[in-house]
Design a protein around this motif. Structure first.
Motif, short mmCIF file in Angstrom:
data_model
loop_
_atom_site.label_atom_id
_atom_site.label_comp_id
_atom_site.label_asym_id
_atom_site.label_seq_id
_atom_site.Cartn_x
_atom_site.Cartn_y
_atom_site.Cartn_z
N ARG A 56 0.85 -1.19 0.00
CA ARG A 56 0.00 0.00 0.00
C ARG A 56 0.88 1.23 0.00
O ARG A 56 2.03 1.20 0.43
N TYR A 57 0.31 2.33 -0.46
CA TYR A 57 1.04 3.59 -0.58
C TYR A 57 1.61 4.04 0.74
O TYR A 57 0.93 4.07 1.76
N ASP A 101 -5.58 1.25 -10.90
CA ASP A 101 -6.64 0.31 -10.50
C ASP A 101 -7.72 0.17 -11.55
O ASP A 101 -8.63 -0.65 -11.41
N ALA A 141 4.81 6.00 -4.75
CA ALA A 141 5.01 4.55 -4.58
C ALA A 141 6.35 4.12 -5.14
O ALA A 141 7.08 3.34 -4.50
N ALA A 186 0.48 9.69 -6.84
CA ALA A 186 0.48 8.38 -6.18
C ALA A 186 1.49 7.44 -6.82
O ALA A 186 2.19 6.69 -6.12
N PHE A 187 1.57 7.45 -8.14
CA PHE A 187 2.55 6.59 -8.84
C PHE A 187 3.96 6.98 -8.42
O PHE A 187 4.79 6.13 -8.08
N LYS A 220 -1.32 -1.11 -6.55
CA LYS A 220 -2.31 -0.49 -7.43
C LYS A 220 -2.62 0.90 -6.89
O LYS A 220 -2.88 1.08 -5.70
N VAL A 221 -2.57 1.88 -7.81
CA VAL A 221 -2.86 3.26 -7.44
C VAL A 221 -4.02 3.75 -8.31
O VAL A 221 -4.31 3.14 -9.35
N ILE A 231 3.51 -2.17 -10.60
CA ILE A 231 2.60 -1.09 -10.22
C ILE A 231 1.74 -0.68 -11.40
O ILE A 231 2.24 -0.52 -12.52
N THR A 280 -2.21 7.12 -14.95
CA THR A 280 -1.46 6.64 -13.79
C THR A 280 -0.03 7.16 -13.75
O THR A 280 0.47 7.59 -12.71
#
Length: 276
Positions: free
Chosen positions: A11-12, A227, A266, A262-263, A249-250, A224, A257
């Motif tokens: 998770r992030y 979603d 991560a 978020a990408f 998954k973001v 990665i 993405t």
């Protein structure tokens, strides 16, 4: 910083602000843009910016190295003090675009990158690929001992099939066979003045990595994807093929993405954990 592992799922985890501030002030940045002649004489364009631990960014299909500059990740890596390397893969951007199909076969793109790393005298590096760039990154994981870790973005298990129907469909469409699902893609290629034949041969010669090969990997791998990204097969299945992989998954689809915060967060967290 902490990864929460659930059978290869993470998770992030945000990178602390103090980490960014320290690295952004600790390293000066340098810029290099050059071309070199690869193993078969093909001219390959590349840029290098920053100092510190090297990170190679491998672009996807129908784009080039400059697409990374529109991402949060590119700027975050520089601010964190990494040396960022972005080549134009053969057939793209400012690199040569041979019109012989054999110029794209037998891991030609991975060989270009390996020669570039030798030219730059880089002994250890990490790789981040996105979409088709993840396929090339997977080959580097298998072929280049200097690769210490890799993030495979926007990619599922489709490419592990040497006869991947999606790849074959792209090749046919770019060779002007009627493929209704890809009419918009071909129109974009034509309207943008891209080298359609070179792109077709890129699809024709595109490498694969078998589940058996991936199953032998011990280097850290982050799989990665968005979603809402079903484009290239199952990322869950891909992660399960690689014993050392974690899956993330973001939010986002295949187009959005890569550019997201978020990408970047991560990937940066993954690189920090593997490089500390």
């Amino acid at each position: 910083m902490k990864f929460l592992l659930h059978h290869k799922i993470i998770r992030y985890a945000a990178v602390p602000a103090v980490f960014f501030l320290f690295f952004s002030s600790a390293f000066a940045q340098t810029d290099t843009a050059f071309c070199f002649n690869s193993f078969d004489g093909t001219k390959i364009y590349y840029e290098v910016k920053g100092k510190g631990k090297p990170v190679l960014l491998v672009h996807g299909f129908i784009v080039n190295s400059q697409s990374w500059k529109r991402t949060v990740l590119y700027n975050d890596l520089l601010n964190l003090g990494y040396k960022v390397i972005i080549p134009d893969l053969r057939g793209n951007g400012k690199s040569d675009k041979p019109h012989q199909p054999e110029a794209y076969e037998n891991d030609a793109e991975a060989k270009d990158i390996m020669q570039l790393m030798k030219l730059l005298k880089i002994k250890r590096y990490t790789v981040v690929g996105y979409s088709r760039g993840s396929i090339i990154a997977s080959r580097l994981l298998l072929l280049d001992k200097r690769v210490t870790a890799a993030a495979l973005g926007g990619m599922g298990d489709g490419f592990t099939d040497a006869n991947w129907p999606r790849r074959q469909m792209f090749y046919r469409a770019l060779m002007n066979e009627p493929v209704k699902e890809l009419e918009a893609m071909v129109k974009y290629v034509k309207d943008s003045g891209l080298d359609q034949l070179a792109l077709a041969y890129l699809q024709k010669g595109q490498p694969s990595a078998s589940p058996q090969e991936l199953g032998k990997l011990k280097k850290p791998v982050l799989v990665i994807c968005g979603d809402n990204d079903p484009d290239n097969g199952s990322p869950d299945s891909l992660a399960k093929m690689i014993p050392s992989a974690v899956l993330m998954k973001v939010p986002g689809d295949h187009s959005t993405t890569l550019r997201s915060v978020a990408f970047s967060s991560a990937v940066v967290s993954f690189l920090y954990e593997k490089n500390k």
